[in-house]
Scaffold this motif. Structure first.
Motif, short mmCIF file in Angstrom:
data_model
loop_
_atom_site.label_atom_id
_atom_site.label_comp_id
_atom_site.label_asym_id
_atom_site.label_seq_id
_atom_site.Cartn_x
_atom_site.Cartn_y
_atom_site.Cartn_z
N VAL A 26 2.37 8.70 -11.15
CA VAL A 26 3.21 8.86 -12.33
C VAL A 26 2.66 8.07 -13.52
CG1 VAL A 26 5.55 8.57 -13.25
CG2 VAL A 26 5.22 9.25 -10.86
N HIS A 27 1.98 6.95 -13.22
CA HIS A 27 1.49 6.06 -14.28
C HIS A 27 -0.01 5.75 -14.06
CE1 HIS A 27 5.66 5.38 -15.47
NE2 HIS A 27 5.92 5.21 -14.19
N PRO A 28 -0.88 6.75 -14.29
CA PRO A 28 -2.31 6.57 -14.01
C PRO A 28 -2.98 5.49 -14.87
CG PRO A 28 -1.91 8.61 -15.22
CD PRO A 28 -0.58 8.09 -14.80
N GLN A 29 -2.34 5.12 -15.97
CA GLN A 29 -2.94 4.11 -16.85
C GLN A 29 -2.75 2.69 -16.34
OE1 GLN A 29 -0.03 5.47 -17.20
NE2 GLN A 29 1.43 4.05 -18.13
N ARG A 42 1.89 -6.23 -9.91
CA ARG A 42 1.63 -6.88 -8.62
C ARG A 42 2.77 -6.56 -7.65
NH1 ARG A 42 1.88 -12.40 -11.33
NH2 ARG A 42 3.60 -11.17 -12.12
N ILE A 43 2.39 -6.02 -6.50
CA ILE A 43 3.37 -5.57 -5.51
C ILE A 43 3.30 -6.48 -4.29
CG2 ILE A 43 4.20 -3.63 -4.15
CD1 ILE A 43 2.63 -1.77 -5.97
N GLY A 44 4.42 -7.08 -3.92
CA GLY A 44 4.48 -7.93 -2.74
C GLY A 44 4.77 -7.13 -1.48
N SER A 45 4.17 -7.55 -0.37
CA SER A 45 4.34 -6.85 0.90
C SER A 45 4.17 -7.80 2.07
CB SER A 45 3.30 -5.72 1.01
OG SER A 45 3.30 -5.12 2.30
N ARG A 46 4.86 -7.52 3.18
CA ARG A 46 4.50 -8.17 4.43
C ARG A 46 3.09 -7.70 4.79
NH1 ARG A 46 9.15 -6.40 8.42
NH2 ARG A 46 7.92 -7.58 9.93
N GLU A 47 2.41 -8.46 5.64
CA GLU A 47 1.00 -8.16 5.88
C GLU A 47 0.74 -7.31 7.12
OE1 GLU A 47 -0.42 -12.23 8.17
OE2 GLU A 47 -0.61 -12.12 5.99
N SER A 48 1.77 -6.88 7.83
CA SER A 48 1.55 -6.04 9.00
C SER A 48 0.99 -4.68 8.57
CB SER A 48 2.85 -5.82 9.77
OG SER A 48 3.72 -4.94 9.07
N GLU A 49 0.36 -3.99 9.50
CA GLU A 49 -0.24 -2.70 9.18
C GLU A 49 0.79 -1.70 8.69
OE1 GLU A 49 -3.00 0.80 11.25
OE2 GLU A 49 -2.49 -1.01 12.39
N LEU A 50 1.96 -1.66 9.34
CA LEU A 50 3.01 -0.73 8.93
C LEU A 50 3.52 -1.09 7.53
CD1 LEU A 50 4.97 1.59 9.32
CD2 LEU A 50 6.47 0.01 10.58
N ALA A 51 3.77 -2.38 7.30
CA ALA A 51 4.27 -2.80 5.98
C ALA A 51 3.29 -2.40 4.89
CB ALA A 51 4.51 -4.30 5.96
N LEU A 52 2.00 -2.57 5.14
CA LEU A 52 1.00 -2.21 4.14
C LEU A 52 0.94 -0.70 3.92
CD1 LEU A 52 -1.86 -4.72 4.97
CD2 LEU A 52 -0.59 -4.54 2.82
N LYS A 53 1.04 0.07 4.99
CA LYS A 53 1.06 1.53 4.83
C LYS A 53 2.23 1.95 3.94
CE LYS A 53 -1.25 3.02 9.11
NZ LYS A 53 -2.23 3.94 8.51
N GLN A 54 3.38 1.31 4.15
CA GLN A 54 4.55 1.63 3.35
C GLN A 54 4.37 1.20 1.90
OE1 GLN A 54 7.86 1.48 6.97
NE2 GLN A 54 7.63 -0.31 5.69
N THR A 55 3.74 0.06 1.70
CA THR A 55 3.48 -0.42 0.34
C THR A 55 2.48 0.49 -0.36
OG1 THR A 55 3.95 -2.68 1.02
CG2 THR A 55 2.72 -2.40 -1.02
N TYR A 56 1.47 0.97 0.37
CA TYR A 56 0.51 1.90 -0.22
C TYR A 56 1.21 3.19 -0.66
CZ TYR A 56 -3.12 -1.03 1.96
OH TYR A 56 -3.92 -2.07 2.34
N MET A 57 2.21 3.63 0.11
CA MET A 57 2.96 4.83 -0.26
C MET A 57 3.63 4.65 -1.61
SD MET A 57 4.66 5.65 3.47
CE MET A 57 5.86 6.79 2.78
N VAL A 58 4.27 3.49 -1.79
CA VAL A 58 4.94 3.22 -3.07
C VAL A 58 3.91 3.09 -4.19
CG1 VAL A 58 6.33 1.52 -4.33
CG2 VAL A 58 6.97 2.18 -2.00
N ARG A 59 2.84 2.34 -3.92
CA ARG A 59 1.79 2.18 -4.94
C ARG A 59 1.23 3.52 -5.38
NH1 ARG A 59 -3.89 0.45 -2.81
NH2 ARG A 59 -3.58 2.58 -2.02
N ASP A 60 0.93 4.40 -4.40
CA ASP A 60 0.32 5.69 -4.73
C ASP A 60 1.28 6.56 -5.54
OD1 ASP A 60 -1.87 4.80 -3.36
OD2 ASP A 60 -1.53 6.03 -1.58
N ALA A 61 2.57 6.48 -5.20
CA ALA A 61 3.57 7.26 -5.96
C ALA A 61 3.63 6.77 -7.40
CB ALA A 61 4.93 7.16 -5.30
N LEU A 62 3.62 5.45 -7.58
CA LEU A 62 3.64 4.88 -8.93
C LEU A 62 2.36 5.21 -9.69
CD1 LEU A 62 5.19 1.39 -8.14
CD2 LEU A 62 6.23 3.15 -9.58
N GLN A 63 1.23 5.13 -9.00
CA GLN A 63 -0.06 5.40 -9.65
C GLN A 63 -0.13 6.85 -10.13
OE1 GLN A 63 -3.21 2.89 -9.55
NE2 GLN A 63 -2.80 4.02 -11.43
#
Length: 387
Positions: free
Chosen positions: A39-42, A16-37
């Motif tokens: 490396v760790h597709p499971q 579970r990844i915490g983020s501010r809810e602004s559009e920019l904050a979410l875009k940045q959180t998606y970047m981290v999520r996608d990078a982790l995903q």
């Protein structure tokens, strides 16, 4: 299944990844999520959003609020309570001293750290140098205003708050501002590169500590999350931002005082330029220094690092040292701290003290009719964000 530290059981494959809810904050959180995903597709990743105090109070300039952890506190509380496993922040929003038990598990590769000028539609081809005299420039940062007042004394600088969408709407739909100064990284991540009229290099305006980088905060004792984050850390960005954060921490600067940096990593050379300004830009202290970053060649020092690491996680201004780069991280930290001490020895302390006193004098007093969170912010010591 595993415990989340609160006695509750959670899916061990769910992060579970915490983020501010602004559009920019979410875009940045998606970047981290996608990078982790990648490396760790499971694994499965869930994003949990929330508002911070900085998102809720938009009628007061950042420098006048006087709060620690303006954009991070609510997210950190969720992290401490086990509601989320990690939190994505703009690194410039993270104080250089974190709550006990929390660390920056990784720093992402930096986007362009410079500031950018966004012009009003009526000035499509203008630059700051060609705007009419007395044009009003909107910025939420005393750092930007102080530097640019020196460079462009005929312009006026006024506070503008809100997320990027709100600020651009204020610029485009009214005539209050001739231009906005924003972090280029945010504008680029929003896909608005065509709106940038001018990039400000360090001769015009040095950037905020950590600007352009993302910091992922987690619990210090959560070794599984730390191992995940180590896989997406960007080494040279981490080196540069540790130097910057050490510079900031030693100066004890923040939103209430203009402090700025410029860093460059070329091979094994880390260059750091840092400065302090009075609020009106009339006084400044600027200097630069560099270090050659190398791991120790002696087995004795390597053994000392390993012994130190075995006892506890090594951090520098809250950032976890990367495996095999511990010595380089120490050198980067020393560079930032030493440069700050050089400026303090030349009078930067009095400049910082005066800037903070001026802002403190404008803090609204605690008022029983105001929301408790507002009074809490008014009574806090300082913010380290330089938005």
């Amino acid at each position: 299944m595993a415990s989340n530290g609160n006695g509750c059981v959670k899916d061990a494959n769910l992060i579970r990844i915490g983020s501010r809810e602004s559009e920019l904050a979410l875009k940045q959180t998606y970047m981290v999520r996608d990078a982790l995903q990648k490396v760790h597709p499971q694994l499965k990743f869930e994003i949990i959003t929330m508002k911070t105090k900085g998102d809720k109070i938009l009628s007061v300039a950042l420098s006048k609020i006087g709060s620690k952890s303006l954009f991070t506190k609510e997210l950190e509380l969720a992290l401490e309570e086990g509601q989320v496993d990690m939190v994505v922040h703009s690194l410039k929003d993270l104080p250089t001293t974190l709550p006990e038990g929390l660390v920056v598990g990784c720093v992402s590769e930096r986007e362009d750290p410079r500031d950018a000028v966004i012009m009003h539609p009526s000035h499509p081809t203008a630059t700051l140098a060609t705007l009419p005299k007395a044009s009003v420039i909107g910025t939420s940062s005393v750092r930007r205003a102080a530097q640019l007042k020196r460079k462009y004394p005929d312009l006026r600088f006024e506070s503008v708050r809100g997320n990027l969408n709100t600020r651009l709407r204020k610029l485009d739909t009214a005539d209050d501002y001739a231009a906005l100064i924003l972090a280029a990284a945010g504008v680029l991540r929003m896909g608005w590169s065509d709106r940038i009229s001018q990039y400000l290099d360090d001769d015009d305006c040095m950037h905020a500590v950590g600007q352009g980088a993302l910091g992922v905060e987690c619990r210090e004792d959560d070794t599984s999350i730390l191992d995940l984050l180590a896989g997406i850390a960007h080494h040279t960005t981490t080196l540069a931002t540790i130097a910057e954060r050490a510079f900031m921490r030693t100066l004890e600067g923040g939103c209430s005082a203009p402090v700025a940096v410029h860093t460059k990593v070329t091979g094994d050379i880390l260059d750091l330029k840092g400065g302090v300004w009075s609020l009106d830009g009339s006084e400044e202290q600027v200097d630069s220094s560099s270090v050659t970053l190398k791991e120790s060649d002696t087995s004795q020092e390597n053994e000392e690092h390993q012994a130190k690491k075995a006892k506890s996680i090594i951090t520098h201004c809250g950032v976890v040292a990367l495996r095999g780069w511990e010595r380089r991280m120490e050198q980067a930290h020393t560079l930032g701290s030493s440069l700050a001490n050089t400026l303090l020895g030349r009078g930067a302390e009095s400049i910082l003290r005066a800037a903070k006193a001026q802002n403190d004098a404008h803090l609204p007093p605690n008022n029983p009719n105001l929301p408790p969170s507002t009074n809490l912010m008014n009574s806090a010591a300082q913010s380290v964000s330089s938005s």
